[in-house]
Scaffold this motif. Sequence first.
Motif, short mmCIF file in Angstrom:
data_model
loop_
_atom_site.label_atom_id
_atom_site.label_comp_id
_atom_site.label_asym_id
_atom_site.label_seq_id
_atom_site.Cartn_x
_atom_site.Cartn_y
_atom_site.Cartn_z
N ILE A 72 35.69 52.91 6.10
CA ILE A 72 34.56 52.07 6.50
C ILE A 72 33.34 52.56 5.73
CG2 ILE A 72 33.01 51.39 8.37
CD1 ILE A 72 35.35 51.69 10.30
N ILE A 85 35.11 47.17 5.46
CA ILE A 85 36.34 47.97 5.47
C ILE A 85 36.94 47.80 4.09
CG2 ILE A 85 38.65 48.22 6.42
CD1 ILE A 85 37.55 47.46 9.13
N PRO A 91 33.34 47.47 12.15
CA PRO A 91 31.97 47.56 11.66
C PRO A 91 31.15 46.30 11.93
CG PRO A 91 33.48 47.27 9.84
CD PRO A 91 34.31 47.47 11.07
#
Length: 124
Positions: free
Chosen positions: A63, A70, A108
């Motif tokens: 990440i 990603i 994320p």
Amino acid sequence: MGKIVRVACAACKREWQCMTGCGLSHALLENVVQEFPAQIEKKVMEETAEDFPVFEFGYCISICGGCGSIVSVPVVKLEESHAEYVGPCPVCQGAVTLIADISEAACPACGEKTLIAEETGRWD
């Protein structure tokens, strides 16, 4: 032979495609270091100049702390010195955090720990 992995978030439905592992051309350190920025390439070559280099290489899922993607990044581990070099994010050149266990990583995009990984193909 490497794998193509689809990483998806069950909560927000965001998806990423990542290449993991390595190909046949990565058997030689000279080929491996070309996957890294020049400063890492130089460090690795200097560190292994005197020895017959024993190393482990592969693309790993990570990440990016900069852009929040990603991504797959190159990682080389040198057996003799136990040094590990991790390439930057291919999207923004930012620092990344390697994902050891996809089920423990937070998405994320939404922050939920609902990421899953599925192999979708192979590459060399």
